[in-house]
Scaffold this motif. Structure first.
Motif, PDB file in Angstrom:
ATOM      1  N   TRP A 215      42.976  39.051  43.286  1.00 28.51           N
ATOM      2  CA  TRP A 215      44.259  39.185  42.598  1.00 28.51           C
ATOM      3  C   TRP A 215      44.251  40.576  41.982  1.00 28.51           C
ATOM      4  CZ3 TRP A 215      45.439  36.592  37.296  1.00 28.51           C
ATOM      5  CH2 TRP A 215      46.779  36.841  36.927  1.00 28.51           C
ATOM      6  N   VAL A 216      45.145  41.412  42.440  1.00 18.93           N
ATOM      7  CA  VAL A 216      45.205  42.791  41.984  1.00 18.93           C
ATOM      8  C   VAL A 216      46.502  42.989  41.209  1.00 18.93           C
ATOM      9  CG1 VAL A 216      45.206  45.202  42.722  1.00 18.93           C
ATOM     10  CG2 VAL A 216      43.892  43.517  44.011  1.00 18.93           C
ATOM     11  N   ILE A 217      46.377  43.588  40.018  1.00 21.96           N
ATOM     12  CA  ILE A 217      47.541  43.863  39.175  1.00 21.96           C
ATOM     13  C   ILE A 217      47.624  45.379  39.034  1.00 21.96           C
ATOM     14  CG2 ILE A 217      48.576  43.556  36.902  1.00 21.96           C
ATOM     15  CD1 ILE A 217      47.204  40.869  36.707  1.00 21.96           C
ATOM     16  N   PHE A 218      48.809  45.937  39.343  1.00 18.80           N
ATOM     17  CA  PHE A 218      48.915  47.384  39.405  1.00 18.80           C
ATOM     18  C   PHE A 218      50.217  47.907  38.807  1.00 18.80           C
ATOM     19  CE2 PHE A 218      49.968  45.216  43.288  1.00 18.80           C
ATOM     20  CZ  PHE A 218      51.152  45.769  43.731  1.00 18.80           C
ATOM     21  N   TYR A 219      50.143  49.163  38.371  1.00 13.07           N
ATOM     22  CA  TYR A 219      51.280  49.884  37.799  1.00 13.07           C
ATOM     23  C   TYR A 219      51.124  51.347  38.186  1.00 13.07           C
ATOM     24  CZ  TYR A 219      54.309  52.060  34.283  1.00 13.07           C
ATOM     25  OH  TYR A 219      55.278  52.804  33.657  1.00 13.07           O
ATOM     26  N   LYS A 220      52.177  51.927  38.740  1.00 14.65           N
ATOM     27  CA  LYS A 220      52.156  53.307  39.230  1.00 14.65           C
ATOM     28  C   LYS A 220      50.991  53.524  40.199  1.00 14.65           C
ATOM     29  CE  LYS A 220      54.372  55.611  35.315  1.00 14.65           C
ATOM     30  NZ  LYS A 220      54.187  56.648  34.273  1.00 14.65           N
ATOM     31  N   GLY A 221      50.628  52.484  40.927  1.00 14.65           N
ATOM     32  CA  GLY A 221      49.542  52.573  41.894  1.00 14.65           C
ATOM     33  C   GLY A 221      48.151  52.419  41.314  1.00 14.65           C
ATOM     34  N   THR A 222      48.038  52.407  40.002  1.00 15.75           N
ATOM     35  CA  THR A 222      46.752  52.199  39.339  1.00 15.75           C
ATOM     36  C   THR A 222      46.530  50.696  39.231  1.00 15.75           C
ATOM     37  OG1 THR A 222      47.002  54.254  38.109  1.00 15.75           O
ATOM     38  CG2 THR A 222      45.458  52.637  37.218  1.00 15.75           C
ATOM     39  N   PHE A 223      45.342  50.242  39.572  1.00 20.84           N
ATOM     40  CA  PHE A 223      45.119  48.799  39.674  1.00 20.84           C
ATOM     41  C   PHE A 223      43.838  48.358  38.991  1.00 20.84           C
ATOM     42  CE2 PHE A 223      42.931  50.840  43.104  1.00 20.84           C
ATOM     43  CZ  PHE A 223      41.713  50.180  43.154  1.00 20.84           C
ATOM     44  N   LEU A 224      43.823  47.080  38.640  1.00 22.18           N
ATOM     45  CA  LEU A 224      42.615  46.383  38.210  1.00 22.18           C
ATOM     46  C   LEU A 224      42.599  45.034  38.916  1.00 22.18           C
ATOM     47  CD1 LEU A 224      42.626  47.102  34.363  1.00 22.18           C
ATOM     48  CD2 LEU A 224      41.120  48.129  36.071  1.00 22.18           C
ATOM     49  N   GLN A 225      41.413  44.556  39.235  1.00 21.70           N
ATOM     50  CA  GLN A 225      41.270  43.264  39.904  1.00 21.70           C
ATOM     51  C   GLN A 225      40.991  42.185  38.859  1.00 21.70           C
ATOM     52  OE1 GLN A 225      38.912  43.309  43.435  1.00 21.70           O
ATOM     53  NE2 GLN A 225      38.580  41.113  43.377  1.00 21.70           N
ATOM     54  N   PHE A 226      41.589  41.019  39.072  1.00 21.67           N
ATOM     55  CA  PHE A 226      41.491  39.900  38.132  1.00 21.67           C
ATOM     56  C   PHE A 226      40.908  38.676  38.809  1.00 21.67           C
ATOM     57  CE2 PHE A 226      44.233  42.732  36.044  1.00 21.67           C
ATOM     58  CZ  PHE A 226      44.215  42.413  34.697  1.00 21.67           C
ATOM     59  N   PRO A 227      40.416  37.716  38.009  1.00 26.33           N
ATOM     60  CA  PRO A 227      39.865  36.481  38.580  1.00 26.33           C
ATOM     61  C   PRO A 227      40.954  35.678  39.297  1.00 26.33           C
ATOM     62  CG  PRO A 227      39.361  36.637  36.227  1.00 26.33           C
ATOM     63  CD  PRO A 227      40.301  37.742  36.558  1.00 26.33           C
ATOM     64  N   TYR A 228      40.826  35.568  40.581  1.00 27.89           N
ATOM     65  CA  TYR A 228      41.817  34.884  41.417  1.00 27.89           C
ATOM     66  C   TYR A 228      42.018  33.433  40.980  1.00 27.89           C
ATOM     67  CZ  TYR A 228      44.123  33.280  45.692  1.00 27.89           C
ATOM     68  OH  TYR A 228      45.015  32.762  46.588  1.00 27.89           O
ATOM     69  N   GLU A 229      40.928  32.769  40.622  1.00 25.49           N
ATOM     70  CA  GLU A 229      40.995  31.340  40.307  1.00 25.49           C
ATOM     71  C   GLU A 229      41.763  31.035  39.025  1.00 25.49           C
ATOM     72  OE1 GLU A 229      37.155  33.062  38.783  1.00 25.49           O
ATOM     73  OE2 GLU A 229      38.191  33.103  40.706  1.00 25.49           O
ATOM     74  N   HIS A 230      42.058  32.033  38.210  1.00 28.32           N
ATOM     75  CA  HIS A 230      42.773  31.805  36.944  1.00 28.32           C
ATOM     76  C   HIS A 230      44.183  32.379  36.945  1.00 28.32           C
ATOM     77  CE1 HIS A 230      39.115  30.268  35.242  1.00 28.32           C
ATOM     78  NE2 HIS A 230      38.478  31.393  35.511  1.00 28.32           N
ATOM     79  N   LYS A 231      44.695  32.749  38.114  1.00 28.78           N
ATOM     80  CA  LYS A 231      45.976  33.460  38.175  1.00 28.78           C
ATOM     81  C   LYS A 231      47.137  32.663  37.585  1.00 28.78           C
ATOM     82  CE  LYS A 231      46.985  32.338  43.014  1.00 28.78           C
ATOM     83  NZ  LYS A 231      46.086  31.215  43.155  1.00 28.78           N
ATOM     84  N   ILE A 232      47.246  31.394  37.888  1.00 29.80           N
ATOM     85  CA  ILE A 232      48.373  30.581  37.410  1.00 29.80           C
ATOM     86  C   ILE A 232      48.344  30.469  35.891  1.00 29.80           C
ATOM     87  CG2 ILE A 232      49.486  28.311  37.513  1.00 29.80           C
ATOM     88  CD1 ILE A 232      49.600  29.903  40.172  1.00 29.80           C
ATOM     89  N   GLU A 233      47.167  30.170  35.340  1.00 28.37           N
ATOM     90  CA  GLU A 233      47.043  30.016  33.891  1.00 28.37           C
ATOM     91  C   GLU A 233      47.316  31.332  33.160  1.00 28.37           C
ATOM     92  OE1 GLU A 233      44.736  29.188  36.138  1.00 28.37           O
ATOM     93  OE2 GLU A 233      44.048  27.150  35.764  1.00 28.37           O
ATOM     94  N   LEU A 234      46.801  32.433  33.689  1.00 26.70           N
ATOM     95  CA  LEU A 234      46.987  33.719  33.024  1.00 26.70           C
ATOM     96  C   LEU A 234      48.442  34.174  33.062  1.00 26.70           C
ATOM     97  CD1 LEU A 234      43.753  35.611  34.107  1.00 26.70           C
ATOM     98  CD2 LEU A 234      44.374  34.875  31.800  1.00 26.70           C
TER      99      LEU A 234
END
Length: 117
Positions: free
Chosen positions: A4-23
């Motif tokens: 699960w990658v979250i990005f802004y202006k092409g800059t990204f950080l990867q997040f725990p896929y298994e917690h995407k709905i809760e987050l």
């Protein structure tokens, strides 16, 4: 691999896929909580955009403008505790930015779920 990658202006950080709905639900709920505390939608939009710009600039500076980097590169520089805070603030602002229509979910902004079977 799931990502699960979250990005802004092409800059990204990867997040725990298994917690995407809760987050996502948790982060989106902060908009309502802000309203209950008297923070208008317009003020939340302004704060969100300012935070995103500041965080993005900081992350780009942290990775030295490299196009290829990962979470470990940043965590090594700032430490595990501060990196967790950065992840939360980044995810919160990108998800709320989408919900508040401060940013569009496009090729450079938003989040992406990658699931391989």
């Amino acid at each position: 691999m799931n990502a699960w990658v979250i990005f802004y202006k092409g800059t990204f950080l990867q997040f725990p896929y298994e917690h995407k709905i809760e987050l996502i639900a948790l982060w989106e709920s902060t908009i309502v909580k802000g309203l209950r505390c008297g923070i208008s939608i317009e003020q939340q939009k302004k704060d969100c955009k300012e935070d995103l710009d500041e965080l993005e600039e900081w992350i780009v500076g942290m990775v030295g403008g490299k196009e290829k980097y990962d979470n470990d590169d940043i965590e090594k520089k700032i430490g595990k505790k501060d990196f967790k805070l950065l992840l939360n603030k980044w995810g919160l602002n990108v998800v709320c930015g989408l919900k508040l229509k401060v940013i569009n979910n496009d090729n450079t902004n938003g989040h992406l779920f990658i699931s391989e079977k």
